[in-house]
Design a protein around this motif. Sequence first.
Motif, PDB file in Angstrom:
ATOM      1  N   ARG A  20       0.810  -1.216   0.000  1.00 12.66           N
ATOM      2  CA  ARG A  20       0.000   0.000   0.000  1.00 12.66           C
ATOM      3  C   ARG A  20       0.841   1.262   0.000  1.00 12.66           C
ATOM      4  NH1 ARG A  20      -3.652  -2.828   3.596  1.00 12.66           N
ATOM      5  NH2 ARG A  20      -2.641  -1.863   5.400  1.00 12.66           N
ATOM      6  N   ARG A  21       2.081   1.158   0.496  1.00 14.14           N
ATOM      7  CA  ARG A  21       2.963   2.335   0.515  1.00 14.14           C
ATOM      8  C   ARG A  21       3.240   2.854  -0.883  1.00 14.14           C
ATOM      9  NH1 ARG A  21       8.292   1.148   3.599  1.00 14.14           N
ATOM     10  NH2 ARG A  21       8.387  -0.389   1.942  1.00 14.14           N
ATOM     11  N   PHE A  22       3.100   1.980  -1.894  1.00 10.42           N
ATOM     12  CA  PHE A  22       3.382   2.363  -3.280  1.00 10.42           C
ATOM     13  C   PHE A  22       2.156   2.217  -4.182  1.00 10.42           C
ATOM     14  CE2 PHE A  22       7.418   0.953  -1.474  1.00 10.42           C
ATOM     15  CZ  PHE A  22       8.221   2.050  -1.745  1.00 10.42           C
ATOM     16  N   ALA A  23       0.979   2.084  -3.574  1.00 11.96           N
ATOM     17  CA  ALA A  23      -0.218   1.787  -4.356  1.00 11.96           C
ATOM     18  C   ALA A  23      -0.687   2.959  -5.203  1.00 11.96           C
ATOM     19  CB  ALA A  23      -1.347   1.334  -3.436  1.00 11.96           C
ATOM     20  N   SER A  24      -0.298   4.174  -4.822  1.00  9.97           N
ATOM     21  CA  SER A  24      -0.783   5.345  -5.548  1.00  9.97           C
ATOM     22  C   SER A  24       0.204   6.496  -5.422  1.00  9.97           C
ATOM     23  CB  SER A  24      -2.139   5.788  -4.999  1.00  9.97           C
ATOM     24  OG  SER A  24      -2.002   6.259  -3.665  1.00  9.97           O
ATOM     25  N   VAL A  25       0.014   7.477  -6.292  1.00  2.47           N
ATOM     26  CA  VAL A  25       0.792   8.713  -6.197  1.00  2.47           C
ATOM     27  C   VAL A  25       0.547   9.373  -4.851  1.00  2.47           C
ATOM     28  CG1 VAL A  25       1.025  11.047  -7.143  1.00  2.47           C
ATOM     29  CG2 VAL A  25       0.872   9.075  -8.691  1.00  2.47           C
ATOM     30  N   GLU A  26      -0.704   9.387  -4.429  1.00  2.00           N
ATOM     31  CA  GLU A  26      -1.068  10.042  -3.167  1.00  2.00           C
ATOM     32  C   GLU A  26      -0.384   9.379  -1.975  1.00  2.00           C
ATOM     33  OE1 GLU A  26      -3.196   9.080  -5.521  1.00  2.00           O
ATOM     34  OE2 GLU A  26      -3.608  11.087  -6.327  1.00  2.00           O
ATOM     35  N   ALA A  27      -0.259   8.054  -2.006  1.00  2.00           N
ATOM     36  CA  ALA A  27       0.384   7.348  -0.899  1.00  2.00           C
ATOM     37  C   ALA A  27       1.837   7.779  -0.753  1.00  2.00           C
ATOM     38  CB  ALA A  27       0.293   5.844  -1.117  1.00  2.00           C
ATOM     39  N   VAL A  28       2.538   7.926  -1.860  1.00  2.00           N
ATOM     40  CA  VAL A  28       3.941   8.349  -1.806  1.00  2.00           C
ATOM     41  C   VAL A  28       4.046   9.804  -1.372  1.00  2.00           C
ATOM     42  CG1 VAL A  28       5.948   8.853  -3.256  1.00  2.00           C
ATOM     43  CG2 VAL A  28       4.839   6.628  -3.386  1.00  2.00           C
ATOM     44  N   ARG A  29       3.175  10.657  -1.895  1.00  2.00           N
ATOM     45  CA  ARG A  29       3.222  12.072  -1.494  1.00  2.00           C
ATOM     46  C   ARG A  29       2.947  12.225   0.003  1.00  2.00           C
ATOM     47  NH1 ARG A  29      -0.033  14.813  -6.635  1.00  2.00           N
ATOM     48  NH2 ARG A  29       1.662  14.551  -8.156  1.00  2.00           N
ATOM     49  N   THR A  30       2.019  11.434   0.520  1.00  2.00           N
ATOM     50  CA  THR A  30       1.735  11.478   1.953  1.00  2.00           C
ATOM     51  C   THR A  30       2.947  11.034   2.752  1.00  2.00           C
ATOM     52  OG1 THR A  30      -0.617  11.082   1.605  1.00  2.00           O
ATOM     53  CG2 THR A  30       0.276  10.532   3.774  1.00  2.00           C
ATOM     54  N   ARG A  31       3.599   9.975   2.300  1.00  2.77           N
ATOM     55  CA  ARG A  31       4.787   9.480   2.994  1.00  2.77           C
ATOM     56  C   ARG A  31       5.900  10.515   2.989  1.00  2.77           C
ATOM     57  NH1 ARG A  31       8.284   4.228   1.043  1.00  2.77           N
ATOM     58  NH2 ARG A  31       9.864   4.292   2.687  1.00  2.77           N
ATOM     59  N   TYR A 114      22.522   9.646   2.265  1.00  2.00           N
ATOM     60  CA  TYR A 114      22.359  10.699   1.257  1.00  2.00           C
ATOM     61  C   TYR A 114      21.034  11.444   1.442  1.00  2.00           C
ATOM     62  CZ  TYR A 114      19.863   6.798  -1.006  1.00  2.00           C
ATOM     63  OH  TYR A 114      19.031   5.735  -1.271  1.00  2.00           O
ATOM     64  N   ILE A 115      20.990  12.657   0.913  1.00  2.00           N
ATOM     65  CA  ILE A 115      19.791  13.482   1.023  1.00  2.00           C
ATOM     66  C   ILE A 115      18.680  12.866   0.168  1.00  2.00           C
ATOM     67  CG2 ILE A 115      18.819  15.781   0.699  1.00  2.00           C
ATOM     68  CD1 ILE A 115      20.997  15.578   2.851  1.00  2.00           C
ATOM     69  N   LEU A 116      17.514  12.714   0.760  1.00  2.00           N
ATOM     70  CA  LEU A 116      16.409  12.037   0.095  1.00  2.00           C
ATOM     71  C   LEU A 116      15.642  12.987  -0.814  1.00  2.00           C
ATOM     72  CD1 LEU A 116      15.060  10.043   3.169  1.00  2.00           C
ATOM     73  CD2 LEU A 116      16.674   9.255   1.418  1.00  2.00           C
ATOM     74  N   ALA A 117      14.960  12.407  -1.800  1.00  2.00           N
ATOM     75  CA  ALA A 117      14.072  13.177  -2.665  1.00  2.00           C
ATOM     76  C   ALA A 117      12.858  13.632  -1.841  1.00  2.00           C
ATOM     77  CB  ALA A 117      13.632  12.317  -3.848  1.00  2.00           C
ATOM     78  N   PRO A 118      12.308  14.804  -2.178  1.00  2.00           N
ATOM     79  CA  PRO A 118      12.605  15.631  -3.341  1.00  2.00           C
ATOM     80  C   PRO A 118      13.748  16.625  -3.158  1.00  2.00           C
ATOM     81  CG  PRO A 118      10.726  16.521  -2.207  1.00  2.00           C
ATOM     82  CD  PRO A 118      11.090  15.253  -1.478  1.00  2.00           C
ATOM     83  N   ARG A 119      14.309  16.753  -1.919  1.00  2.00           N
ATOM     84  CA  ARG A 119      15.451  17.653  -1.753  1.00  2.00           C
ATOM     85  C   ARG A 119      16.672  17.125  -2.489  1.00  2.00           C
ATOM     86  NH1 ARG A 119      17.089  17.579   3.723  1.00  2.00           N
ATOM     87  NH2 ARG A 119      18.667  19.112   3.092  1.00  2.00           N
ATOM     88  N   GLY A 120      16.899  15.841  -2.386  1.00  2.00           N
ATOM     89  CA  GLY A 120      18.030  15.223  -3.062  1.00  2.00           C
ATOM     90  C   GLY A 120      17.593  14.681  -4.404  1.00  2.00           C
ATOM     91  N   ALA A 209       7.827   8.332  -6.885  1.00  2.00           N
ATOM     92  CA  ALA A 209       9.114   8.460  -6.208  1.00  2.00           C
ATOM     93  C   ALA A 209      10.229   8.735  -7.211  1.00  2.00           C
ATOM     94  CB  ALA A 209       9.412   7.196  -5.407  1.00  2.00           C
ATOM     95  N   GLY A 210      10.182   8.054  -8.351  1.00  2.00           N
ATOM     96  CA  GLY A 210      11.174   8.299  -9.386  1.00  2.00           C
ATOM     97  C   GLY A 210      11.083   9.707  -9.951  1.00  2.00           C
ATOM     98  N   ARG A 211       9.865  10.213 -10.101  1.00  2.00           N
ATOM     99  CA  ARG A 211       9.687  11.584 -10.592  1.00  2.00           C
ATOM    100  C   ARG A 211      10.295  12.591  -9.624  1.00  2.00           C
ATOM    101  NH1 ARG A 211       6.767  15.979  -9.912  1.00  2.00           N
ATOM    102  NH2 ARG A 211       5.680  15.096  -8.110  1.00  2.00           N
ATOM    103  N   LEU A 212      10.090  12.369  -8.332  1.00  2.00           N
ATOM    104  CA  LEU A 212      10.662  13.271  -7.337  1.00  2.00           C
ATOM    105  C   LEU A 212      12.183  13.238  -7.376  1.00  2.00           C
ATOM    106  CD1 LEU A 212       8.286  12.513  -4.327  1.00  2.00           C
ATOM    107  CD2 LEU A 212       8.245  14.514  -5.826  1.00  2.00           C
TER     108      LEU A 212
END
Length: 303
Positions: A20-31, A114-120, A209-212
């Motif tokens: 479910r953590r990767f089930a949708s765009v919204e799930a990733v944005r929330t995370r 390393y710095i995580l996306a979207p900063r990294g 996640a890849g887009r970020l």
Amino acid sequence: MPSLRSRALSAALIAAGRRRRFASVEAVRTRVAESARRPASHLPPRSLGRIADISRTFVGAWPVYEVSPRGSEPAARVLYVHGGSYIGELERPHWALIRTLVTQARARVVVPAYILAPRGTADRTVPVAADLLSGLIASGGEGGTVLIGDSAGAGLALAAAQRLRDRSGAQPSRIVLISPWLDVSMSHPDQAGIEADDPMLARPGLREAGRLYAGTLAADDPRVSPLHGAFEGLAPLTVFTGTRDVLVTDSRELVRRARAAGAEVEFHEEAGLPHVYPLLPLPEGRAARERIVGLIRSAACER
């Protein structure tokens, strides 16, 4: 056939709703938003400090840990780049693998947080990783250098190796990629069928996640998706993947392209096993870790 423990673990992951953590765009944005409000810790577990020497320095804004065997000179050097879809920190399974590399392979393991996306983003992250790899290779002394990455960390590791090759021609003794994520577009035609059987990952969230991580770069830029980079002149590759992993297509395509370019590739594809199985408490994972330890020991003989 996968072990009984592997089948039980996959069933447990499905029951727990891990995907479910990767089930949708919204799930990733929330995370990502939650991580920004309350960043996760990347600190090593205290238990590791009881059996290894741990130090921390900074490379720019990156905390970089060095974990070494206590009481003896390390036999080889390892740069380990952790996974987490570019949006997740170091977690317990990553540190467990590092512990194995230190205690069983007697390696000095360098671990960048390393710095995580979207900063990294890839344009900033890949050059720093390449610099770390270059410095570790140049430090010499105790044998060869092995570059290891899992999942997104494997993609970053491979992109760093490609950049270093283009810059100076230098390479580690070997590159070990564990369930590598090498094309953030998630566009391979076979992935739709594999996704239904994957207990951990789903394409919609991975694409986000890849887009970020891509930032202003195109998804097919080799810094973002090193599957689209060149494979000539790379160190020998060892790749581990399982067939219950939607990213298995990246590994298969990597092997095809790398061998066509004349690269040396050792490929382990295990039927019925999930994403990053070498990090999991499974018989097959133990066998994979033993192979990785053996590769590091071989690199230690390079003087």
